[in-house]
Design a protein around this motif. Sequence first.
Motif, PDB file in Angstrom:
ATOM      1  N   ALA A 231       0.834  -1.200   0.000  1.00  0.00           N
ATOM      2  CA  ALA A 231       0.000   0.000   0.000  1.00  0.00           C
ATOM      3  C   ALA A 231       0.868   1.250   0.000  1.00  0.00           C
ATOM      4  O   ALA A 231       0.610   2.206  -0.746  1.00  0.00           O
ATOM      5  N   ILE A 232       1.913   1.265   0.821  1.00  0.00           N
ATOM      6  CA  ILE A 232       2.818   2.416   0.858  1.00  0.00           C
ATOM      7  C   ILE A 232       3.511   2.588  -0.480  1.00  0.00           C
ATOM      8  O   ILE A 232       3.660   3.710  -0.987  1.00  0.00           O
ATOM      9  N   ALA A 233       3.941   1.476  -1.094  1.00  0.00           N
ATOM     10  CA  ALA A 233       4.612   1.559  -2.393  1.00  0.00           C
ATOM     11  C   ALA A 233       3.682   2.145  -3.455  1.00  0.00           C
ATOM     12  O   ALA A 233       4.088   2.998  -4.257  1.00  0.00           O
ATOM     13  N   ALA A 234       2.425   1.698  -3.462  1.00  0.00           N
ATOM     14  CA  ALA A 234       1.477   2.208  -4.447  1.00  0.00           C
ATOM     15  C   ALA A 234       1.177   3.685  -4.210  1.00  0.00           C
ATOM     16  O   ALA A 234       1.147   4.491  -5.148  1.00  0.00           O
ATOM     17  N   LEU A 235       0.985   4.069  -2.956  1.00  0.00           N
ATOM     18  CA  LEU A 235       0.710   5.477  -2.643  1.00  0.00           C
ATOM     19  C   LEU A 235       1.913   6.354  -2.975  1.00  0.00           C
ATOM     20  O   LEU A 235       1.758   7.508  -3.397  1.00  0.00           O
ATOM     21  N   PHE A 236       3.111   5.833  -2.780  1.00  0.00           N
ATOM     22  CA  PHE A 236       4.331   6.554  -3.161  1.00  0.00           C
ATOM     23  C   PHE A 236       4.310   6.895  -4.651  1.00  0.00           C
ATOM     24  O   PHE A 236       4.590   8.030  -5.050  1.00  0.00           O
ATOM     25  N   LEU A 237       3.953   5.921  -5.477  1.00  0.00           N
ATOM     26  CA  LEU A 237       3.916   6.166  -6.920  1.00  0.00           C
ATOM     27  C   LEU A 237       2.888   7.227  -7.279  1.00  0.00           C
ATOM     28  O   LEU A 237       3.119   8.075  -8.148  1.00  0.00           O
ATOM     29  N   TYR A 238       1.726   7.180  -6.598  1.00  0.00           N
ATOM     30  CA  TYR A 238       0.679   8.160  -6.894  1.00  0.00           C
ATOM     31  C   TYR A 238       1.029   9.560  -6.389  1.00  0.00           C
ATOM     32  O   TYR A 238       0.462  10.540  -6.844  1.00  0.00           O
ATOM     33  N   SER A 239       1.979   9.657  -5.445  1.00  0.00           N
ATOM     34  CA  SER A 239       2.375  10.961  -4.916  1.00  0.00           C
ATOM     35  C   SER A 239       3.365  11.686  -5.814  1.00  0.00           C
ATOM     36  O   SER A 239       3.550  12.902  -5.683  1.00  0.00           O
ATOM     37  N   LEU A 240       4.011  10.967  -6.714  1.00  0.00           N
ATOM     38  CA  LEU A 240       5.108  11.560  -7.470  1.00  0.00           C
ATOM     39  C   LEU A 240       4.651  12.689  -8.396  1.00  0.00           C
ATOM     40  O   LEU A 240       5.249  13.765  -8.412  1.00  0.00           O
TER      41      LEU A 240
END
Length: 490
Positions: free
Chosen positions: A358-367
């Motif tokens: 979940a953190i990895a996916a949210l990281f990508l969406y934050s970029l």
Amino acid sequence: MLVGLVVALAIAALPVAPAHAQPVTVGSKAFTESVILGEVAAGLPHDEGVTVTHRAQLGGTRILWRALLEGDIDAYPEYTGTLAAELLQMPGAGPDRMRAALDERGLGMTASLGFSNTYALGMTRARAGELGVASVSDLAGHPELKIGLSNEFMQRADGWPGVRDAYGLPQRPDGLDHDLAYRGLASGALDVIDLYTTDAEIPYYDLTVLEDDRRYFPDYAAVFLYRKDLQARAPDWLAALQGLSGRIDAPTMQRLNAEVKLEGASEASVAAEWLGVAAPAAASRAQRIWKRTVEHLGLVGISLGLALIVALPLGVLAARRPRLGQLVLTVTGLLQTLPSLAVFVFMIPLFGIGAGPAIAALFLYSLLPIVRNTHAGLTGIPRELRETAAALGLPPRTRLWRIELPLALGMILAGIKTAAVINVGTATLGALIGAGGYGQPILAGIRLDDIGLILEGAVPAAVLALVVQGGFELVERGLTPRGLRLAARH
């Protein structure tokens, strides 16, 4: 500062097990019967020095299977028809063949718990009687019927594709959540849905289970799959799990489902009553919301913090190197277009289930918001100012830190704020892969048709989004030099 606070809260919330404790983790799928069986397994007597926890609502079959193979969970309830056709790709295999295939993977399977929860198709009794439909074959003569099927059933090898071909059905069904399908059937929006034969809703809604007259569906005997290393780690608990065999018949399972779905009891209390042990103390609503808030803040804060470390330098690079900048903006833009649920699931092979993917996916969406706004803020600085700074002989690094970034600060903070608010909403999907957060009560509320539970997750999520937005606006006000604020007003 905000990011640091939420990261600290997330770390403080992590459970700390005693150093000598051997953890055993039971998983369950995102439907009531699986959650009840998971609670039963978690409540079994176990060895001294072993802690048994239950991670409920981890998603669909494939997610649980992968988690078991990779050791993220140690056991979960499954059905033999699903195991043979969908997971082992051995349609029609008997228990001995399945156990041999599982053994090669370091897994074991209990004997049947005592009931079979077979797939079926069903209609309201009134509608079936009106059309004279009694079997699945009869559906072929009514192409106008509206069929709604659970999303997993729509894709499974032993689901709709096979049923359609075996019976020559002409309908084109719509996919939806299994629990919502019952409401569609009751309201008349749907004519036919897929059923689990131990569903409590079958007698509640007075449904007709259509005869599988071509014997398409295999037997779906309920079992537990488990990792064989439990024999060394938790032998007493494993023996108790294997001792469940033959103890739960179909009427009992349907009654337990009804107590949860129709009478409002919790899965934990129903499982404890069946086991004959004291039910665990139920957390208050305030305690539940606080726990989910800390989990949600952790998902958002950690992912946003990691994104800042990566996205800010990328934004600066994109502004300084225009050709490379177009590539950076294109790639981060493409990441933003990927379906969020798909990205969450794609991350499971890399990070397992839980907060990691979940953190990895949210990281990508934050970029994208941070990269784009950093680039826009820096490239939007008037050329005269940049040329003046260069004429004064300031080195590039000094110009960046002392002049360009302060001038672009408002735009950069707006991008960070956008990323944070988006993450607050998107993080609710993390509950589908065991990450917790506000999505957990929302999923449970949808499954149990409980508006109160849905609001328990939805309202705090909306409030948190407003708090995050307001917090970043205060930070922006505090960090923007007074002269720049006055200039912006004029």
